[in-house]
Scaffold this motif. Structure first.
Motif, mmCIF file in Angstrom:
data_model
loop_
_atom_site.group_PDB
_atom_site.id
_atom_site.type_symbol
_atom_site.label_atom_id
_atom_site.label_comp_id
_atom_site.label_asym_id
_atom_site.label_seq_id
_atom_site.Cartn_x
_atom_site.Cartn_y
_atom_site.Cartn_z
ATOM 1 N N ASP A 239 3.264 -0.450 -49.227
ATOM 2 C CA ASP A 239 3.975 -1.625 -48.733
ATOM 3 C C ASP A 239 5.422 -1.613 -49.221
ATOM 4 O OD1 ASP A 239 1.728 -2.572 -47.450
ATOM 5 O OD2 ASP A 239 1.112 -3.860 -49.135
ATOM 6 N N ILE A 240 6.332 -1.874 -48.311
ATOM 7 C CA ILE A 240 7.742 -2.006 -48.666
ATOM 8 C C ILE A 240 7.954 -3.404 -49.233
ATOM 9 C CG2 ILE A 240 10.099 -2.051 -47.764
ATOM 10 C CD1 ILE A 240 9.157 -0.045 -45.629
ATOM 11 N N PRO A 241 8.586 -3.537 -50.395
ATOM 12 C CA PRO A 241 8.796 -4.871 -50.981
ATOM 13 C C PRO A 241 9.562 -5.787 -50.033
ATOM 14 C CG PRO A 241 9.315 -3.144 -52.570
ATOM 15 C CD PRO A 241 9.118 -2.459 -51.248
ATOM 16 N N ARG A 242 9.166 -7.043 -50.004
ATOM 17 C CA ARG A 242 9.817 -8.013 -49.127
ATOM 18 C C ARG A 242 11.180 -8.401 -49.699
ATOM 19 N NH1 ARG A 242 6.853 -9.858 -45.072
ATOM 20 N NH2 ARG A 242 8.476 -11.402 -44.675
ATOM 21 N N ALA A 243 12.124 -8.689 -48.788
ATOM 22 C CA ALA A 243 13.466 -9.108 -49.197
ATOM 23 C C ALA A 243 14.188 -9.685 -47.990
ATOM 24 C CB ALA A 243 14.253 -7.936 -49.771
ATOM 25 N N ASP A 244 15.286 -10.376 -48.259
ATOM 26 C CA ASP A 244 16.112 -10.893 -47.160
ATOM 27 C C ASP A 244 16.824 -9.766 -46.428
ATOM 28 O OD1 ASP A 244 15.375 -13.445 -47.849
ATOM 29 O OD2 ASP A 244 17.228 -13.902 -48.928
ATOM 30 N N VAL A 245 17.228 -8.740 -47.175
ATOM 31 C CA VAL A 245 17.957 -7.611 -46.592
ATOM 32 C C VAL A 245 17.325 -6.319 -47.088
ATOM 33 C CG1 VAL A 245 20.178 -6.405 -46.437
ATOM 34 C CG2 VAL A 245 20.121 -8.913 -46.506
ATOM 35 N N ILE A 246 17.127 -5.384 -46.171
ATOM 36 C CA ILE A 246 16.666 -4.056 -46.562
ATOM 37 C C ILE A 246 17.705 -3.046 -46.086
ATOM 38 C CG2 ILE A 246 14.906 -2.275 -46.282
ATOM 39 C CD1 ILE A 246 12.827 -4.425 -46.245
ATOM 40 N N VAL A 247 18.118 -2.178 -47.012
ATOM 41 C CA VAL A 247 19.168 -1.194 -46.759
ATOM 42 C C VAL A 247 18.538 0.177 -46.585
ATOM 43 C CG1 VAL A 247 21.285 -0.149 -47.646
ATOM 44 C CG2 VAL A 247 20.742 -2.542 -48.205
ATOM 45 N N LEU A 248 18.893 0.864 -45.496
ATOM 46 C CA LEU A 248 18.457 2.236 -45.253
ATOM 47 C C LEU A 248 19.701 3.107 -45.130
ATOM 48 C CD1 LEU A 248 16.167 0.320 -43.848
ATOM 49 C CD2 LEU A 248 15.390 2.459 -42.845
ATOM 50 N N GLY A 249 20.094 3.723 -46.217
ATOM 51 C CA GLY A 249 21.240 4.607 -46.217
ATOM 52 C C GLY A 249 20.816 6.044 -46.378
ATOM 53 N N HIS A 250 21.174 6.902 -45.427
ATOM 54 C CA HIS A 250 20.793 8.315 -45.449
ATOM 55 C C HIS A 250 19.273 8.476 -45.530
ATOM 56 C CE1 HIS A 250 24.989 9.042 -47.412
ATOM 57 N NE2 HIS A 250 25.063 8.922 -46.098
ATOM 58 N N ILE A 251 18.570 7.655 -44.773
ATOM 59 C CA ILE A 251 17.110 7.702 -44.761
ATOM 60 C C ILE A 251 16.595 8.178 -43.404
ATOM 61 C CG2 ILE A 251 14.970 6.366 -44.938
ATOM 62 C CD1 ILE A 251 16.406 6.778 -47.591
ATOM 63 N N LEU A 252 16.984 7.502 -42.336
ATOM 64 C CA LEU A 252 16.440 7.820 -41.013
ATOM 65 C C LEU A 252 16.778 9.241 -40.582
ATOM 66 C CD1 LEU A 252 17.044 4.542 -38.970
ATOM 67 C CD2 LEU A 252 14.962 5.291 -40.130
ATOM 68 N N HIS A 253 17.897 9.788 -41.057
ATOM 69 C CA HIS A 253 18.270 11.134 -40.611
ATOM 70 C C HIS A 253 17.344 12.214 -41.185
ATOM 71 C CE1 HIS A 253 21.371 12.074 -44.086
ATOM 72 N NE2 HIS A 253 20.152 11.913 -44.535
ATOM 73 N N GLY A 254 16.444 11.843 -42.068
ATOM 74 C CA GLY A 254 15.516 12.816 -42.631
ATOM 75 C C GLY A 254 14.220 12.965 -41.867
ATOM 76 N N PHE A 255 14.044 12.182 -40.784
ATOM 77 C CA PHE A 255 12.764 12.171 -40.066
ATOM 78 C C PHE A 255 12.963 12.383 -38.575
ATOM 79 C CE2 PHE A 255 12.381 9.166 -43.679
ATOM 80 C CZ PHE A 255 11.437 9.871 -44.426
ATOM 81 N N ASP A 256 11.877 12.693 -37.885
ATOM 82 C CA ASP A 256 11.935 12.798 -36.430
ATOM 83 C C ASP A 256 11.850 11.400 -35.819
ATOM 84 O OD1 ASP A 256 9.236 11.996 -36.383
ATOM 85 O OD2 ASP A 256 8.501 14.050 -36.206
ATOM 86 N N THR A 257 11.991 11.322 -34.507
ATOM 87 C CA THR A 257 12.081 10.029 -33.833
ATOM 88 C C THR A 257 10.841 9.175 -34.042
ATOM 89 O OG1 THR A 257 13.586 10.925 -32.165
ATOM 90 C CG2 THR A 257 12.400 8.904 -31.609
ATOM 91 N N ASP A 258 9.673 9.753 -33.954
ATOM 92 C CA ASP A 258 8.449 8.965 -34.117
ATOM 93 C C ASP A 258 8.367 8.339 -35.497
ATOM 94 O OD1 ASP A 258 7.651 9.506 -31.548
ATOM 95 O OD2 ASP A 258 6.331 11.170 -32.098
ATOM 96 N N ARG A 259 8.734 9.105 -36.530
ATOM 97 C CA ARG A 259 8.695 8.574 -37.885
ATOM 98 C C ARG A 259 9.778 7.506 -38.089
ATOM 99 N NH1 ARG A 259 4.495 9.575 -41.323
ATOM 100 N NH2 ARG A 259 5.523 10.715 -43.017
ATOM 101 N N ARG A 260 10.913 7.678 -37.458
ATOM 102 C CA ARG A 260 11.961 6.658 -37.543
ATOM 103 C C ARG A 260 11.460 5.343 -36.968
ATOM 104 N NH1 ARG A 260 16.447 10.772 -35.017
ATOM 105 N NH2 ARG A 260 16.884 11.946 -36.934
ATOM 106 N N ARG A 261 10.839 5.413 -35.812
ATOM 107 C CA ARG A 261 10.309 4.197 -35.190
ATOM 108 C C ARG A 261 9.260 3.547 -36.070
ATOM 109 N NH1 ARG A 261 9.867 6.952 -29.216
ATOM 110 N NH2 ARG A 261 11.634 5.889 -28.243
ATOM 111 N N GLU A 262 8.379 4.370 -36.640
ATOM 112 C CA GLU A 262 7.341 3.832 -37.516
ATOM 113 C C GLU A 262 7.950 3.161 -38.742
ATOM 114 O OE1 GLU A 262 3.558 5.367 -40.253
ATOM 115 O OE2 GLU A 262 4.604 6.784 -38.932
ATOM 116 N N LEU A 263 8.935 3.802 -39.343
ATOM 117 C CA LEU A 263 9.547 3.233 -40.541
ATOM 118 C C LEU A 263 10.264 1.929 -40.220
ATOM 119 C CD1 LEU A 263 10.206 3.368 -43.507
ATOM 120 C CD2 LEU A 263 12.121 4.905 -42.984
ATOM 121 N N LEU A 264 10.955 1.866 -39.100
ATOM 122 C CA LEU A 264 11.640 0.633 -38.729
ATOM 123 C C LEU A 264 10.653 -0.504 -38.478
ATOM 124 C CD1 LEU A 264 14.471 2.051 -36.443
ATOM 125 C CD2 LEU A 264 14.707 1.088 -38.745
ATOM 126 N N ARG A 265 9.492 -0.198 -37.926
ATOM 127 C CA ARG A 265 8.457 -1.231 -37.764
ATOM 128 C C ARG A 265 7.988 -1.732 -39.133
ATOM 129 N NH1 ARG A 265 6.708 2.297 -33.516
ATOM 130 N NH2 ARG A 265 5.159 3.255 -34.903
#
Length: 343
Positions: A239-265
């Motif tokens: 589980d990703i910890p809950r917060a008002d803001v979540i920052v993804l810096g240099h994260i999505l570029h490490g995965f393919d499109t399907d994993r990016r979509r899953e992570l954003l969900r």
């Protein structure tokens, strides 16, 4: 067979840009060596002549004049008579010990780029990632097994996250939020910048458990132990910890499109209602015309089996699919793009 027309066409086109491109890595290596040898630190106290710089840095006299004049030609040093001084760019970012020092990032690129890019042709013909150490794999090789190597690696990242944190601190209206989590926040450097600039924020870092000791040491040294909480885990399993803001810096570029979509969900489920997601990467312009961004994408393909940069428009689509609204993009540091969206 070369014809008269061929020779006429060639004569009309200046080959200079091609030659400069061919030897572009030479200029980069001059910068890397200057940082490693401490040239800019030696000149931080004031101008010095060649002999003094040789004594301070260990430069060999046979190489010194051309090396120092090349640095001047590149705009990193200034020469007045026989004395050299740091140019404004070097004085601002390449003097060790200053709050804006980027030398760690320069050293990191020197360590991580050349081994992989030297195998670009192999990657282009096989499609296989070219690890820093083929026997050990991964973008950081086996650094996680050696705390000192890992500290040097993170020091390079910190040099960049200092500036990134300062930018984010001023770009976002943090008064609307009370908490944030930096996803993949390593040893908490960016989070430390944000809580320093906005003391009301409760901060979190979510990264692999093996990073915890480095986080504890670094955040403790910065005096923010009571301000930033570390959570160890896997983006896709825990589980990703809950917060008002979540920052993804240099994260999505490490995965393919399907994993990016899953992570954003998964991130959408963790952002509090009315909160925001902040995504920054060296995103590709929608026309795919920015050569620097495309080179960054090639680099991710070189060092990872699935990674690459991605277009801003594609990210907007993925954010909408995940449930976010009102995506907005803006340039960041001249090298990145920041996209924000609301839950």
């Amino acid at each position: 067979m070369t014809t008269t027309d061929d020779r006429t066409t060639a004569a009309a086109v200046d080959p200079g840009p091609l030659i400069k491109l061919t030897i572009a890595d030479c200029a980069a290596k001059v910068l890397h060596s200057a940082v490693t040898l401490g040239v800019f630190g030696a000149l931080a106290e004031g101008p010095a002549d060649e002999e003094q710089i040789v004594a301070a840095t260990g430069l060999h006299p046979r190489m010194a004049a051309d090396f120092l004049d090349a640095l001047a030609g590149l705009g990193l040093l200034e020469r007045t008579g026989d004395r050299y001084s740091n140019a404004p760019l070097a004085e601002a970012y390449l003097v060790p010990g200053t709050s804006t020092y980027l030398g760690g990032f320069v050293e990191l690129t020197n360590e991580t780029l050349y081994g992989t890019w030297g195998r670009l042709t192999e990657a282009l013909t096989t499609g296989a990632p070219q690890h820093l150490d083929p026997d050990k794999g991964g973008f950081v090789g086996d650094k996680h097994k050696d705390p000192e190597k890992m500290k040097r690696f993170f020091a390079g990242l910190d040099a960049y996250s200092d500036r990134m944190g300062a930018e984010l601190a001023g770009r976002i209206d943090w008064s609307r939020h009370s908490s944030f989590v930096d996803l993949g926040g390593a040893r908490g450097n960016l989070a430390s910048v944000l809580v320093r600039e906005h003391p009301h924020l409760k901060a979190g870092v979510f990264d692999l458990e093996r990073t915890r000791p480095l986080f504890t040491e670094h955040v403790g040294r910065l005096g923010h132990t009571d301000r930033i909480e570390f959570t160890g885990g896997d983006f896709f399993a825990d589980d990703i910890p809950r917060a008002d803001v979540i920052v993804l810096g240099h994260i999505l570029h490490g995965f393919d499109t399907d994993r990016r979509r899953e992570l954003l969900r998964r991130v959408h489920a963790a952002v509090n209602p009315g909160g925001q997601i902040l995504v920054y990467d060296r995103m590709i312009d929608d026309e795919r015309s920015n050569a620097e961004r495309l080179l960054s994408s090639l680099h991710m393909r070189l060092v990872s089996p699935d990674g690459s940069e991605y277009r801003i428009g594609d990210l907007n689509d993925w954010l909408a699919e995940a449930g976010f609204t009102a995506p907005a993009a803006q340039p960041l540091l001249g090298t990145h793009t920041l996209v924000t969206a609301t839950r």
